[in-house]
Design a protein around this motif. Structure first.
Motif, PDB file in Angstrom:
ATOM      1  N   PRO A 162      84.067  72.310  -2.513  1.00 48.91           N
ATOM      2  CA  PRO A 162      85.572  72.773  -2.578  1.00 48.91           C
ATOM      3  C   PRO A 162      85.883  73.699  -3.718  1.00 48.91           C
ATOM      4  CG  PRO A 162      85.433  70.355  -3.368  1.00 48.91           C
ATOM      5  CD  PRO A 162      84.101  70.682  -2.991  1.00 48.91           C
ATOM      6  N   SER A 163      85.115  73.635  -4.628  1.00 50.33           N
ATOM      7  CA  SER A 163      85.338  74.776  -5.842  1.00 50.33           C
ATOM      8  C   SER A 163      84.683  76.121  -5.744  1.00 50.33           C
ATOM      9  CB  SER A 163      85.323  74.240  -7.105  1.00 50.33           C
ATOM     10  OG  SER A 163      84.074  73.455  -7.290  1.00 50.33           O
ATOM     11  N   LEU A 164      83.721  76.200  -4.651  1.00 53.79           N
ATOM     12  CA  LEU A 164      82.928  77.395  -4.625  1.00 53.79           C
ATOM     13  C   LEU A 164      83.986  78.513  -4.220  1.00 53.79           C
ATOM     14  CD1 LEU A 164      79.787  77.147  -4.244  1.00 53.79           C
ATOM     15  CD2 LEU A 164      80.055  77.636  -1.828  1.00 53.79           C
ATOM     16  N   LYS A 165      83.378  79.824  -4.992  1.00 57.41           N
ATOM     17  CA  LYS A 165      83.903  80.955  -4.893  1.00 57.41           C
ATOM     18  C   LYS A 165      83.261  81.952  -3.996  1.00 57.41           C
ATOM     19  CE  LYS A 165      87.426  79.874  -7.763  1.00 57.41           C
ATOM     20  NZ  LYS A 165      88.343  79.009  -7.107  1.00 57.41           N
ATOM     21  N   PRO A 166      83.909  83.125  -3.085  1.00 52.53           N
ATOM     22  CA  PRO A 166      85.234  83.234  -3.249  1.00 52.53           C
ATOM     23  C   PRO A 166      85.716  82.110  -2.009  1.00 52.53           C
ATOM     24  CG  PRO A 166      83.775  84.665  -1.613  1.00 52.53           C
ATOM     25  CD  PRO A 166      82.800  83.897  -2.472  1.00 52.53           C
ATOM     26  N   GLN A 167      84.905  81.631  -1.039  1.00 47.32           N
ATOM     27  CA  GLN A 167      85.505  80.686  -0.202  1.00 47.32           C
ATOM     28  C   GLN A 167      84.879  79.282  -0.240  1.00 47.32           C
ATOM     29  OE1 GLN A 167      85.657  82.124   3.788  1.00 47.32           O
ATOM     30  NE2 GLN A 167      86.587  80.155   4.508  1.00 47.32           N
ATOM     31  N   PRO A 168      85.562  78.111  -0.441  1.00 48.99           N
ATOM     32  CA  PRO A 168      84.809  76.853  -0.335  1.00 48.99           C
ATOM     33  C   PRO A 168      83.971  76.636   1.099  1.00 48.99           C
ATOM     34  CG  PRO A 168      87.153  76.551  -0.119  1.00 48.99           C
ATOM     35  CD  PRO A 168      87.081  77.921  -0.387  1.00 48.99           C
ATOM     36  N   SER A 182      94.098  68.640  -4.448  1.00 48.95           N
ATOM     37  CA  SER A 182      93.687  69.781  -3.670  1.00 48.95           C
ATOM     38  C   SER A 182      94.670  70.911  -3.168  1.00 48.95           C
ATOM     39  CB  SER A 182      93.230  69.325  -2.256  1.00 48.95           C
ATOM     40  OG  SER A 182      94.270  68.682  -1.549  1.00 48.95           O
ATOM     41  N   ASP A 183      94.391  71.982  -2.958  1.00 48.38           N
ATOM     42  CA  ASP A 183      95.173  73.225  -2.534  1.00 48.38           C
ATOM     43  C   ASP A 183      94.514  73.894  -1.338  1.00 48.38           C
ATOM     44  OD1 ASP A 183      93.615  74.482  -4.121  1.00 48.38           O
ATOM     45  OD2 ASP A 183      95.023  74.899  -5.692  1.00 48.38           O
ATOM     46  N   GLY A 184      95.235  75.000  -0.617  1.00 50.63           N
ATOM     47  CA  GLY A 184      94.711  75.832   0.102  1.00 50.63           C
ATOM     48  C   GLY A 184      93.779  75.242   1.125  1.00 50.63           C
ATOM     49  N   LEU A 185      92.453  75.973   1.271  1.00 53.10           N
ATOM     50  CA  LEU A 185      91.716  75.503   2.322  1.00 53.10           C
ATOM     51  C   LEU A 185      91.215  73.991   2.119  1.00 53.10           C
ATOM     52  CD1 LEU A 185      91.036  77.240   4.696  1.00 53.10           C
ATOM     53  CD2 LEU A 185      88.915  77.919   3.687  1.00 53.10           C
ATOM     54  N   HIS A 186      90.940  73.501   1.021  1.00 61.76           N
ATOM     55  CA  HIS A 186      90.466  72.377   0.533  1.00 61.76           C
ATOM     56  C   HIS A 186      91.459  71.308   1.175  1.00 61.76           C
ATOM     57  CE1 HIS A 186      89.111  69.246  -2.789  1.00 61.76           C
ATOM     58  NE2 HIS A 186      88.778  68.890  -1.830  1.00 61.76           N
ATOM     59  N   GLN A 187      92.615  71.652   0.866  1.00 64.00           N
ATOM     60  CA  GLN A 187      93.636  70.630   1.215  1.00 64.00           C
ATOM     61  C   GLN A 187      93.817  70.501   2.919  1.00 64.00           C
ATOM     62  OE1 GLN A 187      97.954  71.078   0.640  1.00 64.00           O
ATOM     63  NE2 GLN A 187      97.643  69.416  -0.537  1.00 64.00           N
TER      64      GLN A 187
END
Lengths: 286, 335
Positions: B80-86, B296-301
């Motif tokens: 989930p914390s991978l950049k730029p996109q999990p 969580s937030d964003g795409l993770h959530q």
């Protein structure tokens, strides 16, 4: 003559039966053992922390001594009361419709089917639903969201028991009341409700028991609060989430409080369950 | 006996009385309509609730559906914390959910049926009610208490005594030494399954006991009269007769097990990696949501909500099948 040497076929069947029945006894002991084990662990670990402080002190900060669960207990009572206060009337009315007005309608059988599914639906899904439908639009975690999540869990439980109990009320009672000129709504309120009273109370009690230990739907609707909090528009302290947080922390004082809280919740829930059963069966035996 | 003279004009009092009676009747009628519509509204709100749940989950999950599409179901990696996109895939939690529930059923079904056979065939009458209530109380214990107990008591016990024994017992057996591979751990898929089994036991017991009670006594007596043992009566008469109901009860329990959250979240270890050993940590859909959603937030959530949607669809199908089986049984009995 043949009795002198026992037939091995019969002996085999007898042995098979003995083994199978022994396993059934074993299964029952296995099932009961878990109940006993869990209750014994709860009592031995939780009893030490039971004191007046538990009911009068707020939850302590980490790495301190003393403290209690007063804010969490009051918060839980409040959430449960509001949740049941919202959910039970809706459930009662819906059950009334299904048993009284739409007894043979297609709508009723569809609702019954959906209701039975909601009854067993994972409670964490209810939490996600309320998060999307209440928490996000309201802009934050709140006691109201938690109470609504509990209400969503209450509704199917109450609908189910209300419908079942009203269906048990004999029709001649209704017919007699109607023949006296009582309008339909009064037939239901004065006759059917009164005849099914014990059952309806059982349903509500079961719903209270069901939601007072629920944790998953509260995790991301009310969150938790370390302090005394009665403001429903913000996070409210509550027992299940407090226990959840305390268990996940190495602090021994928190662990002790978690066990005491667990003991409180379990015995409250189990007494409610037993009370519901006693009320329900006292009616049946008449 | 006084007779009523209908030719007399109504007195003032009588007039107002009849007026108020009309009013009362009218208000009763209004009350009737209000009550009926109110109750209908409440009944329909149950349907709206289901619709609301599906729609709200779908909206929340949409960003994840758009981003990952079908790959979500086949990816095991959960970063989930991978950049730029999990990179997020549901394979781990789906595997954990299915396997933990399956194992729970493997344990709970024989035990639950055993208890119901005991209750209907072997148990002295006086003990029947207390024992069935005690078993049903297992369903009353809140999920978080199971979790806590599993975390503090059962987990350490299994890791110290049960798991090492099983691991060394199967160490030389092919296949099984992979499934029961070490190291023993406090948090594992097996612990979660065992806790789940205890939790669903009362559902299986209650339903199978009820359907066992529907077997006509004549059938059983005929079998006993032909010389059958108790076990043969159960196996050849009771179970075939109640097959549909028992399967319905098992499916209902399965639906519960699939969605169980707090108990599992405490004991399963929250590992997204799929491992062959059932003594290794794993995760389930509900446990993943419970432990990660709040932070969580964003795409993770959104992905967690998508997991929730998958879980809901899965339990919905299982529970719907269970209900249909139990309904078929009720209809047959009605005949």
């Amino acid at each position: 003559m043949s009795t002198a040497t026992p037939n091995p076929y019969y002996a085999g069947r007898k042995r098979g039966n003995l083994i199978a029945m022994g396993l059934c006894y074993g299964a029952t002991v296995f099932g009961l053992a878990w109940l006993v084990l869990i209750l014994v662990t709860l009592v031995t670990n939780g009893l030490a922390g039971l004191s007046l402080d538990l009911l009068t002190q707020n939850t302590p900060p980490p790495n301190s001594t003393g403290g209690g669960l007063a804010n969490a207990i009051v918060g839980s009572l409040m959430l449960t009361a509001i949740g049941v206060g919202i959910g039970a009337p809706i459930g009662l009315l819906a059950g009334t419709y299904m048993a009284e007005y739409g007894r043979h309608s297609k709508l009723t059988s569809v609702i019954r089917f959906i209701n039975d599914i909601l009854l067993s639906a994972p409670s964490i899904i209810i939490g996600l639903f309320v998060y999307g439908a209440v928490v996000v639009p309201m802009g934050g975690f709140s006691g109201i969201a938690g109470a609504l999540a509990l209400a969503v869990i209450v509704i199917p439980v109450v609908v189910r028991t209300t419908e079942d109990m009203l269906l048990l009320v004999p029709n001649p009672l209704r017919e007699a009341a109607s023949a006296l000129g009582l309008p339909r709504s009064l037939v239901i309120k004065r006759i059917a409700y009164r005849a099914a009273k014990a059952g309806l109370v059982t349903g509500v009690l079961l719903a209270v028991a069901r939601v007072s230990g629920e944790t998953a739907p509260l995790l991301f609707t009310v969150l938790n609060n370390q302090f005394w909090s009665l403001d429903l528009t913000h996070s409210v302290a509550n027992l299940p989430v407090t226990i959840n947080n305390f268990v996940n922390n190495p602090d021994p004082n928190w662990k002790k409080l978690a066990w005491s809280g667990a003991l409180l919740i379990t015995f409250a829930v189990l007494s409610l369950n037993i009370a519901a059963r006693v009320i329900g069966s006292s009616r049946n035996e008449k | 006996m006084a007779t009523i003279d209908t030719t007399q004009p109504l007195t003032q009092a009588e007039q107002s009385e009849s007026l108020s009676r009309a009013q009362v009747l009218r208000s009763m009628k209004r009350g009737d309509i209000v009550f009926e519509n109110l109750s209908k509204l409440a009944a329909i709100s149950v349907l709206l609730l289901l619709g609301g749940i599906i729609i709200s989950l779908f909206i929340g999950a949409w960003p994840a559906i758009k981003t990952y599409g079908f790959d979500f179901l086949t990816t095991q990696r959960w970063a989930p914390s991978l950049k730029p996109q999990p990179i997020l895939g549901a394979l781990g939690p789906i595997y954990g959910t299915l396997v933990s529930s399956f194992l729970a059923m493997v344990i709970a079904v024989p035990v639950g049926l055993g208890i119901s056979i005991f209750l209907t065939e072997l148990c002295p009458h006086a003990l029947r009610r207390p024992i069935s209530i005690a078993i049903e109380l297992l369903a009353g214990i809140p999920s978080i208490i199971y979790g806590m107990w599993g975390f503090f008591v059962l987990g350490p016990f299994l890791a110290e005594s049960f798991q090492p024994a099983v691991i060394s017992f199967f160490a030389d057996v092919p296949v099984l030494n992979v499934i029961f591979a070490g190291p023993a751990s406090n948090l594992s898929l097996f612990n979660a399954s065992l806790i789940l089994a205890i939790m669903v036991l009362p559902f299986i017991t209650a339903i199978s006991r009820d359907v066992f009670a529907t077997v006509p006594t004549v059938l059983k007596e005929a079998a006993y009269g032909a010389g059958c043992t108790t076990w043969e009566v159960v196996w050849n008469v009771v179970i075939p007769y109640t097959r549909v109901g028992v399967i319905g009860g098992v499916m209902l329990a399965l639906g519960r097990a699939l969605g169980e959250t707090m108990a599992v979240a405490f004991v399963i270890g929250n590992a997204f990696k799929i491992q062959a050993s059932i003594f290794a940590p794993a995760t389930t859909i509900s446990a993943a949501i419970a432990s990660e959603f709040a932070e969580s937030d964003g795409l993770h959530q959104s992905s967690l909500i998508l997991l929730g949607l998958l879980l809901f669809v899965l339990t919905f199908c299982v529970l719907a099948m269970a209900r249909m089986m139990l309904m078929r049984l009720e209809r047959n009995q009605g005949k």
